[in-house]
Design an enzyme around this catalytic site. Structure first.
Site, PDB file in Angstrom:
ATOM      1  N   VAL A 133       0.730  -1.094   0.170  1.00  0.00           N
ATOM      2  CA  VAL A 133       0.070  -0.025   0.036  1.00  0.00           C
ATOM      3  C   VAL A 133       0.854   1.197   0.006  1.00  0.00           C
ATOM      4  O   VAL A 133       1.939   1.055   0.574  1.00  0.00           O
ATOM      5  CB  VAL A 133      -1.027   0.037   1.090  1.00  0.00           C
ATOM      6  CG1 VAL A 133      -1.776  -1.037   1.244  1.00  0.00           C
ATOM      7  CG2 VAL A 133      -0.125  -0.048   2.491  1.00  0.00           C
ATOM      8  N   HIS A 134       0.263   2.443  -0.474  1.00  0.00           N
ATOM      9  CA  HIS A 134       1.023   3.814  -0.362  1.00  0.00           C
ATOM     10  C   HIS A 134       0.245   4.942   0.005  1.00  0.00           C
ATOM     11  O   HIS A 134       0.647   6.038   0.050  1.00  0.00           O
ATOM     12  CB  HIS A 134       1.873   3.719  -1.719  1.00  0.00           C
ATOM     13  CG  HIS A 134       1.051   4.247  -2.806  1.00  0.00           C
ATOM     14  ND1 HIS A 134       0.347   3.136  -3.622  1.00  0.00           N
ATOM     15  CD2 HIS A 134       1.033   5.270  -3.584  1.00  0.00           C
ATOM     16  CE1 HIS A 134      -0.005   3.644  -4.575  1.00  0.00           C
ATOM     17  NE2 HIS A 134       0.065   4.991  -4.604  1.00  0.00           N
ATOM     18  N   ASP A 159       4.895   1.859   0.825  1.00  0.00           N
ATOM     19  CA  ASP A 159       5.695   2.411  -0.018  1.00  0.00           C
ATOM     20  C   ASP A 159       6.737   3.386   0.728  1.00  0.00           C
ATOM     21  O   ASP A 159       6.476   4.243   1.362  1.00  0.00           O
ATOM     22  CB  ASP A 159       5.184   2.891  -1.135  1.00  0.00           C
ATOM     23  CG  ASP A 159       5.707   3.013  -2.414  1.00  0.00           C
ATOM     24  OD1 ASP A 159       6.940   3.689  -2.399  1.00  0.00           O
ATOM     25  OD2 ASP A 159       5.392   2.787  -3.548  1.00  0.00           O
ATOM     26  N   TYR A 191       5.480   1.300 -10.764  1.00  0.00           N
ATOM     27  CA  TYR A 191       4.632   0.594 -11.613  1.00  0.00           C
ATOM     28  C   TYR A 191       5.388  -0.157 -12.488  1.00  0.00           C
ATOM     29  O   TYR A 191       6.060   0.330 -13.279  1.00  0.00           O
ATOM     30  CB  TYR A 191       3.363   1.472 -12.336  1.00  0.00           C
ATOM     31  CG  TYR A 191       2.521   0.580 -13.188  1.00  0.00           C
ATOM     32  CD1 TYR A 191       1.532  -0.097 -12.647  1.00  0.00           C
ATOM     33  CD2 TYR A 191       2.461   0.798 -14.637  1.00  0.00           C
ATOM     34  CE1 TYR A 191       0.496  -0.640 -13.436  1.00  0.00           C
ATOM     35  CE2 TYR A 191       1.774   0.036 -15.299  1.00  0.00           C
ATOM     36  CZ  TYR A 191       0.539  -0.718 -14.609  1.00  0.00           C
ATOM     37  OH  TYR A 191      -0.289  -1.255 -15.352  1.00  0.00           O
ATOM     38  N   ARG A 260       9.000  -7.688 -23.118  1.00  0.00           N
ATOM     39  CA  ARG A 260       9.211  -7.689 -21.891  1.00  0.00           C
ATOM     40  C   ARG A 260      10.469  -8.005 -21.259  1.00  0.00           C
ATOM     41  O   ARG A 260      10.927  -7.543 -20.212  1.00  0.00           O
ATOM     42  CB  ARG A 260       8.246  -8.195 -21.074  1.00  0.00           C
ATOM     43  CG  ARG A 260       6.642  -7.330 -21.335  1.00  0.00           C
ATOM     44  CD  ARG A 260       5.529  -7.893 -20.509  1.00  0.00           C
ATOM     45  NE  ARG A 260       4.484  -7.084 -20.304  1.00  0.00           N
ATOM     46  CZ  ARG A 260       3.480  -7.077 -19.445  1.00  0.00           C
ATOM     47  NH1 ARG A 260       3.848  -7.777 -18.466  1.00  0.00           N
ATOM     48  NH2 ARG A 260       2.464  -6.113 -19.485  1.00  0.00           N
ATOM     49  N   GLU A 328       4.903 -10.454 -13.349  1.00  0.00           N
ATOM     50  CA  GLU A 328       3.870 -11.109 -14.104  1.00  0.00           C
ATOM     51  C   GLU A 328       4.554 -12.382 -14.964  1.00  0.00           C
ATOM     52  O   GLU A 328       3.973 -13.161 -15.641  1.00  0.00           O
ATOM     53  CB  GLU A 328       3.351 -10.137 -15.210  1.00  0.00           C
ATOM     54  CG  GLU A 328       2.443  -9.089 -14.428  1.00  0.00           C
ATOM     55  CD  GLU A 328       1.754  -8.169 -15.595  1.00  0.00           C
ATOM     56  OE1 GLU A 328       2.060  -8.261 -16.644  1.00  0.00           O
ATOM     57  OE2 GLU A 328       0.853  -7.370 -14.824  1.00  0.00           O
ATOM     58  N   LYS A 398     -10.494  -3.253  -9.339  1.00  0.00           N
ATOM     59  CA  LYS A 398      -9.914  -2.357  -8.644  1.00  0.00           C
ATOM     60  C   LYS A 398     -11.161  -1.477  -8.059  1.00  0.00           C
ATOM     61  O   LYS A 398     -12.327  -1.264  -8.828  1.00  0.00           O
ATOM     62  CB  LYS A 398      -8.983  -1.438  -9.297  1.00  0.00           C
ATOM     63  CG  LYS A 398      -7.685  -2.067  -9.694  1.00  0.00           C
ATOM     64  CD  LYS A 398      -6.852  -0.958 -10.205  1.00  0.00           C
ATOM     65  CE  LYS A 398      -5.336  -1.561 -10.462  1.00  0.00           C
ATOM     66  NZ  LYS A 398      -4.466  -0.674 -11.094  1.00  0.00           N
TER      67      LYS A 398
END
Length: 453
Positions: A133-134, A159, A191, A260, A328, A398
Protein backbone atom coordinates in the site's frame (compact mmCIF):
# COMPACT_ATOMS: atom_id res chain seq x y z
CA UNK A 1 -18.55 49.90 75.03
CA UNK A 2 -19.69 46.50 73.95
CA UNK A 3 -21.27 44.51 76.73
CA UNK A 4 -20.58 40.83 77.37
CA UNK A 5 -24.04 39.89 76.07
CA UNK A 6 -23.46 41.75 72.86
CA UNK A 7 -20.08 40.10 72.45
CA UNK A 8 -21.67 36.68 72.86
CA UNK A 9 -24.29 37.59 70.24
CA UNK A 10 -21.63 38.69 67.77
CA UNK A 11 -19.64 35.51 68.27
CA UNK A 12 -22.77 33.42 67.80
CA UNK A 13 -23.68 35.27 64.59
CA UNK A 14 -20.17 34.87 63.19
CA UNK A 15 -20.21 31.15 64.02
CA UNK A 16 -23.54 30.73 62.25
CA UNK A 17 -22.22 32.58 59.17
CA UNK A 18 -19.11 30.44 59.08
CA UNK A 19 -21.23 27.30 59.29
CA UNK A 20 -23.40 28.54 56.42
CA UNK A 21 -20.31 29.32 54.34
CA UNK A 22 -18.95 25.84 55.05
CA UNK A 23 -22.26 24.25 54.10
CA UNK A 24 -22.35 26.32 50.88
CA UNK A 25 -18.82 25.26 49.93
CA UNK A 26 -19.60 21.62 50.65
CA UNK A 27 -22.74 21.86 48.52
CA UNK A 28 -20.90 23.45 45.61
CA UNK A 29 -18.11 20.87 45.89
CA UNK A 30 -20.61 17.99 45.86
CA UNK A 31 -22.48 19.58 42.96
CA UNK A 32 -19.24 19.85 40.97
CA UNK A 33 -18.39 16.20 41.67
CA UNK A 34 -21.89 15.13 40.59
CA UNK A 35 -21.65 17.13 37.34
CA UNK A 36 -18.22 15.62 36.64
CA UNK A 37 -19.43 12.07 37.28
CA UNK A 38 -22.53 12.56 35.13
CA UNK A 39 -20.37 13.94 32.31
CA UNK A 40 -18.03 10.95 32.47
CA UNK A 41 -20.95 8.49 32.51
CA UNK A 42 -22.56 10.29 29.56
CA UNK A 43 -19.38 10.28 27.50
CA UNK A 44 -18.66 6.62 28.29
CA UNK A 45 -22.22 5.70 27.32
CA UNK A 46 -21.82 7.43 23.97
CA UNK A 47 -18.37 5.95 23.38
CA UNK A 48 -19.27 2.39 24.31
CA UNK A 49 -22.73 2.38 22.79
CA UNK A 50 -24.10 -1.13 22.65
CA UNK A 51 -26.38 -2.91 20.22
CA UNK A 52 -29.21 -0.41 20.69
CA UNK A 53 -27.10 2.67 20.00
CA UNK A 54 -28.25 5.25 17.49
CA UNK A 55 -26.91 4.88 13.99
CA UNK A 56 -24.42 7.75 14.10
CA UNK A 57 -24.10 11.40 13.13
CA UNK A 58 -26.15 12.75 10.26
CA UNK A 59 -22.97 13.29 8.22
CA UNK A 60 -22.86 9.54 7.58
CA UNK A 61 -24.21 8.86 4.12
CA UNK A 62 -27.00 6.33 3.69
CA UNK A 63 -26.42 3.16 1.73
CA UNK A 64 -27.75 3.11 -1.79
CA UNK A 65 -31.09 1.30 -2.24
CA UNK A 66 -29.24 -0.69 -4.91
CA UNK A 67 -27.55 -2.55 -2.06
CA UNK A 68 -30.87 -4.23 -1.31
CA UNK A 69 -30.38 -6.29 -4.45
CA UNK A 70 -27.74 -8.31 -2.58
CA UNK A 71 -28.98 -8.06 1.00
CA UNK A 72 -31.95 -9.28 3.08
CA UNK A 73 -35.13 -7.38 2.27
CA UNK A 74 -36.31 -4.58 4.53
CA UNK A 75 -39.42 -2.43 4.63
CA UNK A 76 -39.52 0.60 2.37
CA UNK A 77 -39.55 2.90 5.40
CA UNK A 78 -36.29 1.49 6.76
CA UNK A 79 -33.03 3.14 5.79
CA UNK A 80 -29.63 1.61 6.43
CA UNK A 81 -27.10 4.03 7.88
CA UNK A 82 -23.33 3.75 8.25
CA UNK A 83 -22.02 3.05 11.71
CA UNK A 84 -18.67 3.61 10.08
CA UNK A 85 -18.41 7.40 9.95
CA UNK A 86 -14.78 7.34 11.05
CA UNK A 87 -13.70 6.09 7.62
CA UNK A 88 -15.84 8.57 5.71
CA UNK A 89 -13.22 11.32 5.80
CA UNK A 90 -9.55 10.65 5.10
CA UNK A 91 -8.49 13.65 7.20
CA UNK A 92 -10.76 12.65 10.08
CA UNK A 93 -9.53 9.07 9.91
CA UNK A 94 -5.89 10.18 10.02
CA UNK A 95 -6.64 12.31 13.08
CA UNK A 96 -8.56 9.54 14.83
CA UNK A 97 -6.05 6.78 14.13
CA UNK A 98 -2.93 8.86 14.81
CA UNK A 99 -3.90 10.20 18.22
CA UNK A 100 -1.06 10.39 20.73
CA UNK A 101 -2.96 8.37 23.35
CA UNK A 102 -3.69 5.04 21.67
CA UNK A 103 -6.45 2.90 23.14
CA UNK A 104 -6.14 -0.20 20.95
CA UNK A 105 -9.29 -2.07 22.10
CA UNK A 106 -11.38 1.06 21.51
CA UNK A 107 -9.73 1.77 18.15
CA UNK A 108 -10.47 -1.76 16.91
CA UNK A 109 -14.08 -1.40 18.05
CA UNK A 110 -14.36 1.96 16.32
CA UNK A 111 -13.00 0.46 13.10
CA UNK A 112 -15.18 -2.67 13.37
CA UNK A 113 -12.41 -5.26 13.32
CA UNK A 114 -13.51 -8.85 14.01
CA UNK A 115 -11.16 -9.79 16.84
CA UNK A 116 -12.21 -13.40 17.45
CA UNK A 117 -11.81 -16.48 15.29
CA UNK A 118 -15.19 -17.30 13.80
CA UNK A 119 -14.70 -21.06 13.43
CA UNK A 120 -12.37 -23.87 14.38
CA UNK A 121 -12.03 -24.78 10.72
CA UNK A 122 -10.41 -21.40 10.02
CA UNK A 123 -8.17 -21.59 13.08
CA UNK A 124 -6.79 -24.92 11.89
CA UNK A 125 -5.74 -23.45 8.52
CA UNK A 126 -4.06 -20.07 9.09
CA UNK A 127 -3.31 -17.94 6.05
CA UNK A 128 -0.63 -15.32 5.44
CA UNK A 129 -1.35 -12.08 3.58
CA UNK A 130 0.95 -9.54 1.94
CA UNK A 131 -0.53 -6.06 1.49
CA UNK A 132 1.36 -3.50 -0.58
CA UNK A 133 0.00 0.00 0.00
CA UNK A 134 0.99 3.65 -0.35
CA UNK A 135 -2.15 5.83 -0.20
CA UNK A 136 -5.86 5.99 0.66
CA UNK A 137 -5.89 5.04 4.34
CA UNK A 138 -9.63 4.38 4.34
CA UNK A 139 -9.31 1.79 1.57
CA UNK A 140 -6.44 0.10 3.42
CA UNK A 141 -8.40 -0.13 6.68
CA UNK A 142 -11.51 -1.44 4.95
CA UNK A 143 -9.47 -4.11 3.15
CA UNK A 144 -7.51 -5.10 6.27
CA UNK A 145 -10.57 -5.43 8.48
CA UNK A 146 -12.39 -7.43 5.79
CA UNK A 147 -9.62 -10.06 5.66
CA UNK A 148 -8.53 -9.88 9.30
CA UNK A 149 -8.68 -12.88 11.60
CA UNK A 150 -6.62 -13.27 14.80
CA UNK A 151 -5.20 -16.66 13.76
CA UNK A 152 -3.80 -15.44 10.40
CA UNK A 153 -0.69 -13.30 9.87
CA UNK A 154 -0.33 -10.06 7.88
CA UNK A 155 2.72 -8.34 6.42
CA UNK A 156 2.11 -4.73 5.36
CA UNK A 157 4.53 -3.15 2.90
CA UNK A 158 4.25 0.63 2.99
CA UNK A 159 5.85 2.29 -0.02
CA UNK A 160 8.81 4.57 0.74
CA UNK A 161 7.06 7.34 -1.18
CA UNK A 162 4.02 7.24 1.10
CA UNK A 163 3.40 10.41 3.13
CA UNK A 164 4.81 10.32 6.68
CA UNK A 165 1.37 10.82 8.24
CA UNK A 166 0.01 7.93 6.18
CA UNK A 167 2.77 5.60 7.32
CA UNK A 168 2.30 6.73 10.94
CA UNK A 169 -1.42 5.99 10.77
CA UNK A 170 -0.79 2.53 9.28
CA UNK A 171 1.75 1.85 12.03
CA UNK A 172 -0.83 2.80 14.67
CA UNK A 173 -3.45 0.42 13.30
CA UNK A 174 -1.02 -2.42 12.69
CA UNK A 175 0.47 -1.87 16.14
CA UNK A 176 -2.90 -2.77 17.64
CA UNK A 177 -2.94 -6.15 15.88
CA UNK A 178 -0.60 -8.75 17.42
CA UNK A 179 -0.47 -10.84 14.25
CA UNK A 180 0.24 -7.97 11.82
CA UNK A 181 3.47 -6.09 11.17
CA UNK A 182 5.15 -3.72 8.74
CA UNK A 183 7.70 -5.16 6.35
CA UNK A 184 11.21 -4.87 7.77
CA UNK A 185 12.40 -3.39 4.48
CA UNK A 186 10.46 -0.96 2.28
CA UNK A 187 10.83 -0.27 -1.43
CA UNK A 188 10.00 2.74 -3.58
CA UNK A 189 7.53 0.83 -5.72
CA UNK A 190 7.36 1.67 -9.41
CA UNK A 191 4.49 0.53 -11.61
CA UNK A 192 5.65 -2.47 -13.70
CA UNK A 193 9.06 -2.32 -12.02
CA UNK A 194 11.19 -4.88 -10.18
CA UNK A 195 10.54 -3.00 -6.93
CA UNK A 196 6.98 -4.36 -6.90
CA UNK A 197 8.29 -7.93 -6.98
CA UNK A 198 10.96 -7.11 -4.39
CA UNK A 199 8.31 -5.80 -1.99
CA UNK A 200 6.64 -9.23 -1.97
CA UNK A 201 9.99 -10.98 -1.49
CA UNK A 202 10.74 -8.71 1.49
CA UNK A 203 7.46 -9.66 3.15
CA UNK A 204 8.05 -13.36 2.46
CA UNK A 205 11.40 -13.15 4.28
CA UNK A 206 9.55 -11.70 7.27
CA UNK A 207 6.63 -14.13 7.11
CA UNK A 208 8.78 -17.26 7.28
CA UNK A 209 10.07 -15.98 10.64
CA UNK A 210 6.55 -15.58 12.02
CA UNK A 211 5.46 -17.93 14.83
CA UNK A 212 2.15 -18.40 12.98
CA UNK A 213 2.20 -21.74 11.17
CA UNK A 214 0.54 -20.33 8.06
CA UNK A 215 -0.26 -22.71 5.21
CA UNK A 216 -0.54 -20.45 2.14
CA UNK A 217 0.27 -16.82 1.36
CA UNK A 218 -1.89 -14.47 -0.71
CA UNK A 219 -0.74 -11.07 -2.02
CA UNK A 220 -2.94 -7.98 -2.27
CA UNK A 221 -2.73 -4.34 -3.25
CA UNK A 222 -4.58 -1.44 -1.66
CA UNK A 223 -7.32 -1.39 -4.33
CA UNK A 224 -8.38 -5.02 -3.85
CA UNK A 225 -11.37 -6.20 -1.86
CA UNK A 226 -12.39 -9.76 -0.92
CA UNK A 227 -15.33 -11.55 -2.46
CA UNK A 228 -14.89 -14.82 -0.56
CA UNK A 229 -15.02 -14.87 3.23
CA UNK A 230 -12.03 -16.18 5.17
CA UNK A 231 -13.90 -19.46 5.70
CA UNK A 232 -14.52 -19.74 1.95
CA UNK A 233 -10.86 -18.97 1.24
CA UNK A 234 -9.80 -21.74 3.61
CA UNK A 235 -12.15 -24.22 1.97
CA UNK A 236 -11.02 -23.17 -1.50
CA UNK A 237 -7.34 -23.55 -0.54
CA UNK A 238 -8.07 -27.01 0.86
CA UNK A 239 -10.17 -28.19 -2.06
CA UNK A 240 -9.00 -31.27 -3.95
CA UNK A 241 -7.84 -29.07 -6.83
CA UNK A 242 -5.65 -26.74 -4.79
CA UNK A 243 -4.79 -28.51 -1.53
CA UNK A 244 -1.09 -29.02 -2.33
CA UNK A 245 -0.70 -26.71 -5.31
CA UNK A 246 0.28 -23.12 -5.94
CA UNK A 247 -2.14 -20.85 -7.72
CA UNK A 248 -0.30 -18.75 -10.35
CA UNK A 249 -2.59 -18.35 -13.38
CA UNK A 250 -0.63 -18.04 -16.62
CA UNK A 251 0.60 -19.60 -19.87
CA UNK A 252 3.77 -19.81 -21.97
CA UNK A 253 4.88 -16.31 -22.82
CA UNK A 254 3.01 -15.15 -25.97
CA UNK A 255 5.13 -13.57 -28.75
CA UNK A 256 3.46 -10.20 -28.14
CA UNK A 257 4.90 -10.19 -24.59
CA UNK A 258 8.46 -11.30 -25.38
CA UNK A 259 9.80 -7.73 -25.51
CA UNK A 260 9.25 -7.54 -21.76
CA UNK A 261 12.01 -10.04 -21.05
CA UNK A 262 14.17 -9.92 -24.20
CA UNK A 263 15.34 -6.32 -23.72
CA UNK A 264 16.83 -4.43 -20.80
CA UNK A 265 14.51 -2.14 -18.86
CA UNK A 266 15.14 0.46 -16.20
CA UNK A 267 12.96 1.91 -13.46
CA UNK A 268 12.45 5.64 -13.29
CA UNK A 269 12.12 5.46 -9.52
CA UNK A 270 8.57 5.82 -8.32
CA UNK A 271 7.33 6.74 -11.79
CA UNK A 272 7.52 4.23 -14.66
CA UNK A 273 9.71 1.70 -16.50
CA UNK A 274 11.46 2.33 -19.82
CA UNK A 275 13.35 0.10 -22.25
CA UNK A 276 17.10 0.70 -21.86
CA UNK A 277 18.99 0.36 -25.13
CA UNK A 278 18.46 -2.05 -28.01
CA UNK A 279 20.76 -4.86 -26.92
CA UNK A 280 18.98 -8.08 -26.10
CA UNK A 281 19.28 -9.68 -22.69
CA UNK A 282 20.92 -13.05 -22.20
CA UNK A 283 18.48 -15.99 -22.13
CA UNK A 284 16.94 -16.85 -18.74
CA UNK A 285 19.20 -18.90 -16.42
CA UNK A 286 19.17 -22.70 -16.24
CA UNK A 287 17.42 -22.93 -19.62
CA UNK A 288 14.08 -21.91 -18.06
CA UNK A 289 11.10 -21.31 -20.29
CA UNK A 290 9.44 -18.00 -19.44
CA UNK A 291 5.71 -17.95 -18.70
CA UNK A 292 3.34 -14.99 -18.57
CA UNK A 293 0.52 -14.59 -16.06
CA UNK A 294 -0.91 -12.45 -13.29
CA UNK A 295 1.01 -10.76 -10.49
CA UNK A 296 -1.42 -12.30 -8.00
CA UNK A 297 -1.01 -15.69 -6.38
CA UNK A 298 -1.77 -18.14 -3.57
CA UNK A 299 1.45 -20.01 -2.71
CA UNK A 300 2.20 -22.93 -0.43
CA UNK A 301 4.72 -22.45 2.37
CA UNK A 302 7.19 -25.00 0.89
CA UNK A 303 7.12 -23.03 -2.37
CA UNK A 304 7.96 -19.81 -0.49
CA UNK A 305 10.89 -21.61 1.14
CA UNK A 306 12.01 -22.68 -2.35
CA UNK A 307 11.78 -19.08 -3.63
CA UNK A 308 13.93 -17.78 -0.78
CA UNK A 309 16.53 -20.57 -0.63
CA UNK A 310 16.86 -22.32 -4.00
CA UNK A 311 19.62 -21.17 -6.36
CA UNK A 312 17.44 -21.49 -9.48
CA UNK A 313 14.85 -19.16 -7.94
CA UNK A 314 17.55 -16.72 -6.86
CA UNK A 315 19.15 -16.69 -10.30
CA UNK A 316 15.82 -16.07 -12.00
CA UNK A 317 15.15 -13.22 -9.56
CA UNK A 318 18.48 -11.63 -10.41
CA UNK A 319 17.88 -12.06 -14.16
CA UNK A 320 14.45 -10.44 -13.80
CA UNK A 321 15.77 -7.20 -12.31
CA UNK A 322 15.86 -5.36 -15.64
CA UNK A 323 12.70 -6.82 -17.18
CA UNK A 324 9.29 -5.18 -17.57
CA UNK A 325 6.70 -6.10 -14.92
CA UNK A 326 8.69 -9.12 -13.65
CA UNK A 327 5.99 -10.10 -11.13
CA UNK A 328 3.91 -11.19 -14.13
CA UNK A 329 6.45 -13.84 -15.15
CA UNK A 330 8.48 -14.71 -12.04
CA UNK A 331 5.94 -16.67 -9.97
CA UNK A 332 4.28 -18.44 -12.86
CA UNK A 333 7.64 -19.43 -14.42
CA UNK A 334 8.89 -21.01 -11.18
CA UNK A 335 5.56 -22.76 -10.74
CA UNK A 336 6.05 -24.54 -14.08
CA UNK A 337 9.34 -26.17 -13.07
CA UNK A 338 8.98 -29.89 -12.51
CA UNK A 339 9.69 -30.94 -8.96
CA UNK A 340 9.19 -27.50 -7.41
CA UNK A 341 6.96 -27.74 -4.29
CA UNK A 342 3.33 -27.29 -5.28
CA UNK A 343 4.14 -26.80 -8.98
CA UNK A 344 1.26 -26.74 -11.45
CA UNK A 345 2.64 -27.71 -14.85
CA UNK A 346 -0.65 -27.72 -16.75
CA UNK A 347 -2.65 -25.12 -14.82
CA UNK A 348 -3.11 -22.51 -17.51
CA UNK A 349 -5.36 -19.70 -16.33
CA UNK A 350 -6.94 -21.88 -13.65
CA UNK A 351 -7.50 -20.36 -10.24
CA UNK A 352 -10.14 -17.81 -9.26
CA UNK A 353 -7.60 -15.30 -7.97
CA UNK A 354 -9.11 -11.99 -9.14
CA UNK A 355 -12.24 -10.61 -10.70
CA UNK A 356 -10.85 -7.99 -13.11
CA UNK A 357 -12.56 -6.34 -16.05
CA UNK A 358 -9.95 -5.74 -18.74
CA UNK A 359 -10.96 -3.34 -21.48
CA UNK A 360 -9.83 -5.68 -24.28
CA UNK A 361 -12.09 -8.45 -22.90
CA UNK A 362 -15.34 -6.53 -23.38
CA UNK A 363 -17.92 -8.69 -25.13
CA UNK A 364 -16.21 -11.94 -24.11
CA UNK A 365 -15.37 -12.09 -20.40
CA UNK A 366 -17.73 -9.24 -19.51
CA UNK A 367 -20.06 -6.66 -21.03
CA UNK A 368 -18.31 -3.44 -20.18
CA UNK A 369 -17.17 -1.41 -17.19
CA UNK A 370 -19.93 0.49 -15.40
CA UNK A 371 -17.36 2.66 -13.66
CA UNK A 372 -14.36 3.83 -15.69
CA UNK A 373 -11.16 2.36 -17.13
CA UNK A 374 -7.71 3.28 -15.80
CA UNK A 375 -4.78 1.61 -17.61
CA UNK A 376 -7.41 -0.59 -19.31
CA UNK A 377 -8.61 -1.95 -15.93
CA UNK A 378 -12.10 -1.19 -14.68
CA UNK A 379 -12.54 0.93 -11.57
CA UNK A 380 -15.78 -0.64 -10.47
CA UNK A 381 -19.08 1.18 -10.35
CA UNK A 382 -22.24 0.16 -8.56
CA UNK A 383 -23.66 -1.82 -11.49
CA UNK A 384 -20.52 -3.96 -11.71
CA UNK A 385 -21.31 -5.63 -8.36
CA UNK A 386 -23.61 -8.32 -9.72
CA UNK A 387 -20.88 -9.45 -12.13
CA UNK A 388 -18.33 -9.52 -9.28
CA UNK A 389 -20.60 -11.54 -6.99
CA UNK A 390 -21.57 -13.99 -9.73
CA UNK A 391 -17.92 -14.53 -10.70
CA UNK A 392 -17.10 -15.45 -7.07
CA UNK A 393 -13.34 -14.99 -7.33
CA UNK A 394 -11.20 -14.72 -4.22
CA UNK A 395 -10.84 -10.95 -4.61
CA UNK A 396 -12.00 -8.14 -6.90
CA UNK A 397 -9.80 -5.40 -8.35
CA UNK A 398 -10.00 -2.31 -8.55
CA UNK A 399 -11.79 0.15 -6.27
CA UNK A 400 -11.23 3.84 -5.56
CA UNK A 401 -12.67 5.89 -2.70
CA UNK A 402 -12.91 9.02 -4.84
CA UNK A 403 -14.69 7.30 -7.74
CA UNK A 404 -17.90 5.33 -7.21
CA UNK A 405 -17.49 4.94 -3.41
CA UNK A 406 -20.98 3.46 -3.10
CA UNK A 407 -19.82 0.39 -5.05
CA UNK A 408 -17.35 -0.50 -2.30
CA UNK A 409 -19.92 0.39 0.39
CA UNK A 410 -22.32 -2.19 -0.97
CA UNK A 411 -19.72 -4.89 -1.60
CA UNK A 412 -18.27 -4.41 1.88
CA UNK A 413 -21.73 -4.64 3.45
CA UNK A 414 -22.54 -7.76 1.42
CA UNK A 415 -19.22 -9.36 2.38
CA UNK A 416 -19.52 -8.59 6.13
CA UNK A 417 -23.09 -9.89 6.10
CA UNK A 418 -21.86 -13.18 4.62
CA UNK A 419 -18.95 -13.43 7.08
CA UNK A 420 -21.24 -13.00 10.10
CA UNK A 421 -23.83 -15.42 8.73
CA UNK A 422 -21.13 -18.10 8.50
CA UNK A 423 -19.79 -17.48 12.02
CA UNK A 424 -20.14 -20.18 14.66
CA UNK A 425 -19.55 -17.80 17.58
CA UNK A 426 -21.73 -15.03 19.08
CA UNK A 427 -21.58 -11.74 17.17
CA UNK A 428 -20.12 -8.69 18.89
CA UNK A 429 -22.03 -5.41 18.31
CA UNK A 430 -18.91 -3.60 17.05
CA UNK A 431 -18.54 -6.11 14.19
CA UNK A 432 -21.60 -4.63 12.50
CA UNK A 433 -20.99 -1.99 9.84
CA UNK A 434 -24.48 -0.49 9.71
CA UNK A 435 -27.57 0.20 11.77
CA UNK A 436 -31.16 0.32 10.67
CA UNK A 437 -32.86 3.68 10.34
CA UNK A 438 -34.49 3.32 13.78
CA UNK A 439 -31.10 2.62 15.38
CA UNK A 440 -31.94 -0.94 16.44
CA UNK A 441 -29.36 -3.62 15.72
CA UNK A 442 -29.93 -7.26 16.60
CA UNK A 443 -26.81 -9.20 17.54
CA UNK A 444 -27.88 -11.95 19.91
CA UNK A 445 -26.64 -14.89 17.84
CA UNK A 446 -24.97 -15.76 14.53
CA UNK A 447 -28.26 -16.96 13.11
CA UNK A 448 -29.89 -13.55 13.43
CA UNK A 449 -26.83 -11.45 12.64
CA UNK A 450 -28.48 -10.59 9.33
CA UNK A 451 -31.12 -8.59 11.14
CA UNK A 452 -28.53 -6.01 12.08
CA UNK A 453 -27.30 -5.77 8.52
Amino acid sequence: MVTGGCKKGLVSSRTTMLQLEGTKCSFLFCLGICILLCSVIYLRTRTHAGPHAQSGPLSCRAFSPYCQTFLPSTTDETQWQHRDCKVESEAGLLEHVSGQVLDCPQLLRDLHFITSSLSREEEDYPLAFILTVHKELALFIRLLRAIYAPHNVYCIHVDVKALPEYRAAVEHVVGCLPNAFLSSRSETVTYAGFSRLQADINCMRDLVKSPVAWRKVINLCGQDFPVKSNLELVRYMQSKEWRDRNMTPGVKQPPVMKHRTEFHHREVMGSHVVQWGKDQKKPPPHGLEVYFGTAYYALTRPFVDYVLENQVARDLLKWSRDTFSPDEHYWVTLNHIKGVPGSDLDGGWDGAIRAIKWKDQEGTAHFGCKGRYVRDICIYGLEDLQWIINKNSMFANKFESGNFPVALDCLELWHRNKVLQQASVPIEPSWLLIAMGNGIVSTSSPSNATAGL
